[in-house]
Motif scaffolding. Structure first.
Motif, short mmCIF file in Angstrom:
data_model
loop_
_atom_site.label_atom_id
_atom_site.label_comp_id
_atom_site.label_asym_id
_atom_site.label_seq_id
_atom_site.Cartn_x
_atom_site.Cartn_y
_atom_site.Cartn_z
N ARG A 197 0.84 -1.19 0.00
CA ARG A 197 0.00 0.00 0.00
C ARG A 197 0.88 1.25 0.00
NH1 ARG A 197 -3.84 -2.11 4.99
NH2 ARG A 197 -4.89 -3.78 3.83
N VAL A 198 0.41 2.27 -0.70
CA VAL A 198 1.12 3.55 -0.65
C VAL A 198 1.06 4.07 0.79
CG1 VAL A 198 1.17 5.93 -1.47
CG2 VAL A 198 0.61 4.08 -3.05
N GLY A 199 2.21 4.41 1.33
CA GLY A 199 2.31 4.82 2.73
C GLY A 199 2.85 3.75 3.63
N ASP A 200 2.92 2.49 3.17
CA ASP A 200 3.56 1.43 3.97
C ASP A 200 5.01 1.80 4.27
OD1 ASP A 200 1.28 -0.10 3.98
OD2 ASP A 200 2.01 -1.62 2.56
N ARG A 201 5.48 1.39 5.45
CA ARG A 201 6.89 1.61 5.81
C ARG A 201 7.57 0.28 6.08
NH1 ARG A 201 7.08 7.08 9.65
NH2 ARG A 201 6.14 8.48 8.07
N TYR A 202 8.82 0.20 5.63
CA TYR A 202 9.58 -1.04 5.75
C TYR A 202 10.99 -0.75 6.26
CZ TYR A 202 5.91 -3.04 2.78
OH TYR A 202 4.71 -3.45 2.26
N ARG A 203 11.47 -1.66 7.11
CA ARG A 203 12.87 -1.63 7.55
C ARG A 203 13.63 -2.64 6.69
NH1 ARG A 203 15.83 1.74 10.47
NH2 ARG A 203 14.11 1.90 11.99
N VAL A 204 14.67 -2.15 6.03
CA VAL A 204 15.54 -3.00 5.22
C VAL A 204 16.97 -2.73 5.68
CG1 VAL A 204 16.26 -3.70 2.91
CG2 VAL A 204 13.96 -2.77 3.26
N GLY A 205 17.63 -3.73 6.22
CA GLY A 205 18.97 -3.49 6.74
C GLY A 205 18.92 -2.41 7.82
N ALA A 206 19.77 -1.41 7.67
CA ALA A 206 19.82 -0.32 8.65
C ALA A 206 19.00 0.89 8.23
CB ALA A 206 21.27 0.10 8.87
N ALA A 207 18.26 0.80 7.12
CA ALA A 207 17.52 1.95 6.58
C ALA A 207 16.02 1.75 6.74
CB ALA A 207 17.88 2.17 5.12
N GLY A 261 20.02 -10.04 0.51
CA GLY A 261 19.79 -11.01 1.57
C GLY A 261 19.11 -10.42 2.78
N ASP A 262 19.06 -9.09 2.89
CA ASP A 262 18.38 -8.46 4.03
C ASP A 262 16.89 -8.81 4.02
OD1 ASP A 262 20.61 -7.21 5.06
OD2 ASP A 262 20.21 -5.27 4.10
N ASP A 263 16.34 -9.03 5.23
CA ASP A 263 14.90 -9.16 5.37
C ASP A 263 14.25 -7.79 5.18
OD1 ASP A 263 15.02 -11.87 5.91
OD2 ASP A 263 15.16 -11.56 8.08
N ILE A 264 13.02 -7.80 4.65
CA ILE A 264 12.24 -6.58 4.50
C ILE A 264 11.10 -6.67 5.51
CG2 ILE A 264 10.87 -5.17 2.93
CD1 ILE A 264 12.41 -6.42 0.61
N VAL A 265 11.17 -5.84 6.55
CA VAL A 265 10.26 -5.94 7.67
C VAL A 265 9.28 -4.76 7.64
CG1 VAL A 265 10.05 -6.09 10.18
CG2 VAL A 265 12.05 -7.08 9.03
N LYS A 266 8.01 -5.08 7.58
CA LYS A 266 7.00 -4.02 7.59
C LYS A 266 6.86 -3.47 9.00
CE LYS A 266 2.37 -3.11 5.77
NZ LYS A 266 1.16 -3.76 5.19
N VAL A 267 6.93 -2.14 9.12
CA VAL A 267 6.85 -1.51 10.44
C VAL A 267 5.63 -0.62 10.59
CG1 VAL A 267 9.35 -1.62 10.76
CG2 VAL A 267 8.34 0.42 9.74
N ALA A 268 4.95 -0.29 9.48
CA ALA A 268 3.75 0.54 9.57
C ALA A 268 2.91 0.35 8.32
CB ALA A 268 4.11 2.02 9.74
N ASP A 269 1.58 0.37 8.51
CA ASP A 269 0.64 0.27 7.39
C ASP A 269 0.33 1.65 6.85
OD1 ASP A 269 0.32 -2.51 7.42
OD2 ASP A 269 -1.20 -2.39 9.00
N GLY A 270 0.25 1.75 5.53
CA GLY A 270 -0.18 3.00 4.92
C GLY A 270 -1.66 3.23 5.17
N PRO A 271 -2.05 4.49 5.42
CA PRO A 271 -3.47 4.76 5.64
C PRO A 271 -4.27 4.57 4.34
CG PRO A 271 -2.25 6.82 5.46
CD PRO A 271 -1.23 5.70 5.46
N GLU A 272 -5.56 4.39 4.47
CA GLU A 272 -6.50 4.30 3.35
C GLU A 272 -6.46 2.97 2.61
OE1 GLU A 272 -8.82 6.48 3.14
OE2 GLU A 272 -7.88 7.76 4.64
#
Length: 571
Positions: free
Chosen positions: A100-110, A158-169
């Motif tokens: 979803r537009v607005g989703d946030r992901y942690r990838v590595g250190a970013a 090889g980094d995991d892609i971890v969802k940390v927040a859902d995009g609104p709407e």
């Protein structure tokens, strides 16, 4: 859990394409080891066209292995490599119909945030060696998407892609992409998309334009400025009822229906295209009051202008002139804010129509009439403008003469050219809409001086071209294409004063225009982006590739159209 399978970077390079050099960064290659994700880019990466790619809201492009597998099957290919679609991150997971537009992901250190779908252009077709790709990515709901970098840091394959927040709407990338590019354009869903703070400003602007589009308009206002459909197709005869001098160089022609029927109302600021007996076709701004029973066009006699000379000296009351319906998107928009009407010379014609409309509405808006002319002899509409301004309670007038005559000291406010300094000295309102018409250098100077406002411009002659990633050719007048003349229907480019027979070997009207050095605008070349959308003043076309979303009524996407017979284009 989604996984980052490959990190791909590449600096822009020059690529030979169809005899031209394209500067592009779409070639990406995998990187071993960590890569720093920064606010504007990955280290070692770059874009060739920052107008369409890159920047804070498009720092990292993401594409999925599932889409790789889909396209391998659909296209029957097995030659794909990481970075094939120009992506920075090749990922396992993160499907366009799930992210979803607005989703946030942690990838590595970013930390990243999804901002928008990909804006497709012709360069993905070059990279894929398949010019259909810009359209296919949209039609098959697999565009890919961009990340914004919220927190810089190192990433690696090889980094995991971890969802940390859902995009609104809860609007997915595929849904947002379809809202702009595919038919339907649900207002409810567009309003929903505009409630997503993370959505990039460019897409927000497109969606707002779609919501502001009048119900009577057709086409896609999110991709190209929209206006109501033309009141009639092709050309129809109008009778000249008067020829009136406006200055030493400008004359007005009044045109009416031969049967006495009131003509369809034009929008203030639109133009009329006329076809003369000599075969010349020209467009002139309407300068009269919108909604009147007649049309009025005002024409400057140019030193070597065949059409203007004919209209000034060869036309009399009672003559018939063929005219196409009023067109144009340089029109007065409704609102309550200040209106700045800024013109030079004959550029006063469309803004005078706007002044008529404001006066007829008894508008209480703050209205500024700023007019530049050589002197009083060459200033058109002086008395008419003063009378209209007198009907407006919040009107201001400022007239500038570049070469005033001794006998006219009280007819102007400033001697010299209208400049940024003289405009700043007026203490013009800092908001509202500014409508500017005049020669190219005038437009450039005034537009810069009015920065921060909503500036609308109208130019004389052909509009500037848009050829992303390709260096502009040296300026030369439009001309017939090289080689043997064509034997097909006549194709007229009105603004370029050129008519040529259609060469059967031309793939599209866009190809013919380019061969003639007619200024054109394009980006995808397969009927997706609508940058090439142009007015079809007369005639019919057939499409070699059906547009993803049809153009406005009375317009044509020249990138994939061919003439069915004689046609006249507003180019």
């Amino acid at each position: 859990m989604a996984t980052l399978r490959s990190v791909n970077v590449g600096l822009p390079k020059d690529v030979l394409w169809r005899g031209r050099t394209v500067h592009t960064g779409i070639w990406k290659a995998p990187v071993d080891g960590p890569v720093m994700a920064r606010r504007l880019n990955l280290d070692g990466d770059g874009q060739g066209d920052l107008g369409g790619h890159g920047g804070e809201m498009r720092a990292v492009f993401v594409y999925q292995l599932d889409s790789y597998r889909y396209w391998q099957k659909f296209l029957g290919r097995d030659d794909f490599v990481p970075g094939q679609f120009g992506e920075n991150f090749t990922v396992d997971g993160l499907a366009d119909d799930e992210v979803r537009v607005g989703d946030r992901y942690r990838v590595g250190a970013a930390l990243f945030e999804v901002t928008q779908p990909r804006v497709t252009c012709y360069r993905v077709g070059i990279r894929m060696d398949d010019p259909r790709m810009p359209a296919l990515l949209v039609q098959h709901h697999r565009p890919g998407f961009y990340f914004r970098v919220l927190s810089e840091g190192e990433v690696r394959a090889g980094d995991d892609i971890v969802k940390v927040a859902d995009g609104p709407e809860a609007l997915t990338v595929a849904e947002v992409d379809a809202l702009l590019y595919l038919p339907g354009h649900s207002r409810e869903r567009i309003e929903q998309a505009l409630r997503i703070p993370a959505l990039s400003p460019g897409w927000q602007g497109s969606f707002r334009a779609m919501l502001d589009e009048p119900a009577s308009s057709s086409g896609n206002a999110g991709l190209v400025a929209a206006s109501p459909p033309p009141a009639w197709a092709g050309f129809r005869p109008l009778r000249v009822t008067a020829v009136e001098p406006e200055s030493s160089t400008i004359a007005s022609l009044r045109l009416a229906d031969p049967d006495g029927t009131a003509l369809p109302a034009a929008l203030p600021g639109q133009f009329l295209t006329v076809r003369l007996k000599s075969g010349l076709v020209r467009s002139y701004s309407l300068s009269g009051a919108p909604g009147g029973p007649e049309y009025r066009i005002s024409v400057k006699q140019e030193p070597h202008g065949r059409a203007s000379a004919y209209l000034h000296t060869g036309v009399r009351s009672g003559d018939l002139i063929d005219a196409a319906a009023p067109r144009g998107t340089f029109v007065l928009t409704p609102g309550d804010g200040p209106v700045l009407l800024v013109s030079a010379g004959v550029g006063a014609t469309p803004v005078l129509a706007m002044l008529h409309a404001l006066a007829d509405q008894a508008s209480t808006r703050e209205v500024w009439w700023v007019q530049a002319a050589r002197n009083g002899e060459e200033q058109p509409f002086a008395a008419e403008a003063r009378a209209l301004l007198a009907r407006l309670p919040n009107a201001h007038s400022y007239v500038c003469f570049s070469h005033p005559r001794p006998q006219e000291p009280g007819d102007y406010d400033f001697a010299g050219r209208l400049s940024a300094a003289s405009l700043h000295a007026l203490n013009l309102p800092g908001d509202g809409d500014a409508y500017v018409c005049g020669p190219a250098t005038f437009l450039t100077d005034v537009t810069a001086a009015l920065a921060g406002r909503r500036v609308h411009t109208e130019i004389f002659g052909a509009a500037p071209g848009l050829t992303p990633g390709i260096e502009a050719k040296p300026t030369r007048p439009p001309h017939p294409p090289a080689g043997e003349p064509g034997t097909g229907p006549a194709v007229s480019f009105v603004r370029s004063d050129l008519t040529v027979p259609w060469p059967r070997e031309s793939a599209s009207l866009l190809d013919l225009a380019e061969a003639c050095d007619v200024p054109v605008r394009w980006s995808c070349r397969v009927g997706v982006c609508h940058n090439c959308e142009s007015g079809l003043l007369s005639g019919e076309v057939t499409y070699t590739t059906d547009p993803v979303d049809p153009p406005a009524e009375g317009n044509v996407l020249i990138c994939s159209a061919r003439p069915e017979g004689d046609i006249v284009l507003d180019l």
